[in-house]
Design a protein around this motif. Structure first.
Motif, short mmCIF file in Angstrom:
data_model
loop_
_atom_site.label_atom_id
_atom_site.label_comp_id
_atom_site.label_asym_id
_atom_site.label_seq_id
_atom_site.Cartn_x
_atom_site.Cartn_y
_atom_site.Cartn_z
N GLU A 77 1.13 -1.11 0.08
CA GLU A 77 -0.07 0.06 -0.11
C GLU A 77 0.82 1.38 -0.23
OE1 GLU A 77 -3.03 -0.16 2.87
OE2 GLU A 77 -3.73 -2.26 2.17
N ARG A 78 2.09 1.15 0.49
CA ARG A 78 3.06 2.56 0.59
C ARG A 78 3.53 2.80 -0.83
NH1 ARG A 78 6.92 -0.30 4.78
NH2 ARG A 78 6.58 -1.93 3.40
N ASP A 79 3.23 1.86 -1.78
CA ASP A 79 3.68 2.05 -3.04
C ASP A 79 2.32 2.39 -4.10
OD1 ASP A 79 6.63 0.94 -3.04
OD2 ASP A 79 5.42 -1.05 -2.51
N ALA A 80 1.54 2.71 -3.58
CA ALA A 80 0.28 3.16 -4.22
C ALA A 80 0.51 4.42 -5.12
CB ALA A 80 -1.05 3.22 -3.44
N GLU A 81 1.18 5.40 -4.36
CA GLU A 81 1.38 6.82 -5.09
C GLU A 81 2.10 6.42 -6.34
OE1 GLU A 81 0.43 10.41 -5.31
OE2 GLU A 81 0.10 9.64 -3.24
N GLY A 82 3.35 5.83 -6.04
CA GLY A 82 4.21 5.57 -7.11
C GLY A 82 3.62 4.79 -8.34
N LEU A 83 2.90 3.84 -8.09
CA LEU A 83 2.23 3.17 -8.93
C LEU A 83 1.30 4.06 -9.99
CD1 LEU A 83 1.27 -0.43 -7.21
CD2 LEU A 83 2.53 -0.11 -9.22
N SER A 84 0.38 4.78 -9.18
CA SER A 84 -0.27 5.68 -9.77
C SER A 84 0.35 6.70 -10.64
CB SER A 84 -1.28 6.41 -8.80
OG SER A 84 -0.44 7.51 -8.16
N GLU A 85 1.47 7.38 -10.33
CA GLU A 85 2.30 8.27 -11.17
C GLU A 85 2.83 7.35 -12.09
OE1 GLU A 85 2.79 11.42 -10.56
OE2 GLU A 85 1.54 11.29 -8.99
N LEU A 86 3.30 6.36 -12.37
CA LEU A 86 3.81 5.46 -13.32
C LEU A 86 2.59 5.19 -14.40
CD1 LEU A 86 5.62 3.54 -14.92
CD2 LEU A 86 4.60 1.73 -13.56
N TYR A 87 1.35 4.98 -13.94
CA TYR A 87 0.38 4.77 -14.66
C TYR A 87 0.04 5.86 -15.63
CZ TYR A 87 0.17 0.02 -13.09
OH TYR A 87 0.32 -1.24 -12.85
N LYS A 88 -0.01 7.19 -14.88
CA LYS A 88 -0.26 8.30 -15.20
C LYS A 88 0.52 8.94 -16.44
CE LYS A 88 -1.59 10.80 -11.60
NZ LYS A 88 -1.49 11.74 -10.43
N ALA A 89 1.73 8.55 -16.27
CA ALA A 89 2.78 8.67 -17.10
C ALA A 89 2.56 7.91 -18.61
CB ALA A 89 4.14 8.46 -16.68
N VAL A 90 2.51 6.62 -18.26
CA VAL A 90 2.32 5.89 -19.58
C VAL A 90 0.97 6.01 -20.54
CG1 VAL A 90 2.20 3.25 -20.22
CG2 VAL A 90 3.87 4.06 -18.54
N PHE A 91 0.04 5.93 -19.66
CA PHE A 91 -1.47 5.96 -20.50
C PHE A 91 -2.06 7.60 -20.07
CE2 PHE A 91 -0.69 1.80 -18.67
CZ PHE A 91 -0.88 0.96 -19.93
N GLN A 92 -2.63 7.89 -21.45
CA GLN A 92 -3.52 9.20 -21.48
C GLN A 92 -4.76 8.81 -20.73
OE1 GLN A 92 -2.25 10.18 -25.61
NE2 GLN A 92 -3.62 11.73 -25.07
N ILE A 93 -5.25 7.77 -21.19
CA ILE A 93 -6.58 7.09 -20.36
C ILE A 93 -6.44 5.74 -20.22
CG2 ILE A 93 -8.39 9.07 -21.14
CD1 ILE A 93 -8.98 7.52 -23.73
N TYR A 94 -7.11 5.28 -19.45
CA TYR A 94 -7.05 3.61 -18.89
C TYR A 94 -8.38 3.11 -18.74
CZ TYR A 94 -4.51 -0.47 -17.27
OH TYR A 94 -4.17 -1.90 -17.42
N PRO A 95 -8.86 1.91 -18.82
CA PRO A 95 -10.12 1.26 -18.52
C PRO A 95 -10.52 1.57 -17.06
CG PRO A 95 -8.93 0.10 -19.86
CD PRO A 95 -7.71 0.86 -19.28
N THR A 96 -9.52 1.48 -16.12
CA THR A 96 -9.74 1.69 -14.58
C THR A 96 -8.98 3.06 -14.13
OG1 THR A 96 -7.71 -0.01 -14.12
CG2 THR A 96 -10.34 -0.81 -14.36
N PRO A 97 -9.37 3.40 -13.03
CA PRO A 97 -8.88 4.77 -12.37
C PRO A 97 -7.64 4.31 -11.79
CG PRO A 97 -10.54 3.97 -11.06
CD PRO A 97 -10.76 2.93 -12.23
#
Length: 288
Positions: free
Chosen positions: A137-157
């Motif tokens: 759970e401590r990595d959730a912020e880093g994961l969200s930043e990675l997905y934001k950087a890779v995908f303009q839009i994604y099927p799940t938030p």
């Protein structure tokens, strides 16, 4: 982003679990028992009330002919999805635009090219400054930043750390690679503990780190963890236009099982998605 929700409907002659997905303008029947005609009628009513244009059903293979008779189109399958019994994906479209697929022949070509590649027999060893770790759970912020950087839009938030924490608490396993203190690649296994299957998903690597085969290493590690937990049905749903992701799955021993038409909004548009499956209980067939 409009969040989806899962509903369970129970009537005298059926039980139905359905996912309402306004983000991707579709209704997806996740599970059902009882009268199939009544289930499909109820699902089509939800399509109308939700104002979406695709209905998808994860059906039992014994209902194949009944679904054809009722105007549904077969799209893909997953071997062993329901506690060892196969799942078949059927769809019905409610607009010509949603049914039309301008990239179909190009995507056929990608599958053909992928199957000309040899399965990868050797183990990939990324450079030493890439450290693989299981995410918590401590990595959730880093994961969200990675997905934001890779995908303009994604099927799940996945750009929302709270959503990532929610998926972790529901049993999704994440692994990632850290380089110089930054999370640069990640993938997850979304586990269905009732039916004993897992979807390999949320695969993302920052562009400048894609040459090291990090994704294959992450997926192989996730597979090991699934086997440890007695889950042998592994599948993945990859963008049909992505040669790299489809090639990686093929080289990891996954088999192509069909294409979901205009299935989700991802990257920058609505896209077709390829379904790949692997029986983790079988030894690898390298070199054949």
């Amino acid at each position: 982003m409009h969040l989806g929700k899962t509903m369970t409907l129970s009537e005298k002659n059926y039980n139905l679990t359905v996912y309402l997905d306004p983000q991707n303008k579709r209704v997806r029947v996740e599970d059902y028992l009882g009268s199939l005609p009544d289930i499909l009628e109820q699902a089509e009513k939800l399509v109308e009330s939700e104002k979406v244009d695709k209905l998808i059903i994860k059906a039992r293979k014994e209902h194949f002919t009944q679904l054809i008779e009722r105007g549904f189109s077969f799209e893909a399958s997953i071997d062993g999805f329901f506690l060892g019994s196969d799942c078949v994906f059927f769809s019905k479209f409610f607009s010509d635009e949603r049914r039309t697929s301008p990239h179909w022949l190009q995507e056929d070509g990608i599958i053909k090219s992928v199957y000309h590649l040899a399965e990868s027999a050797q183990n990939i060893t990324p450079p030493k400054d890439y450290v693989m770790k299981k995410m918590d759970e401590r990595d959730a912020e880093g994961l969200s930043e990675l997905y934001k950087a890779v995908f303009q839009i994604y099927p799940t938030p996945l750009n929302n750390p709270e959503y990532i924490v929610k998926t972790m608490r529901e049993g999704t396993i994440y692994y990632g690679f850290v380089h110089d203190g930054q999370l640069v690649s990640a993938a997850s296994a979304e586990v269905d503990s009732f039916y004993k299957n897992a979807e390999m998903t949320d695969c993302a690597t920052l562009k400048e780190h894609r040459k090291h085969g990090l994704m294959k290493v992450l997926l192989a590690r996730l597979e090991e963890e699934l086997i440890e937990n007695g889950i042998y049905c592994s599948y993945s749903i990859a963008r049909a236009l992505s040669f790299g992701m489809n090639a990686a799955l093929h080289q990891l021993g996954y088999a192509y099982r069909g294409r979901l038409v205009n299935n989700v909004f991802i990257y920058d548009k609505i896209e077709n998605m390829n379904v790949w499956v692997k029986d983790l209980a079988k030894p690898p067939n390298f070199g054949q």
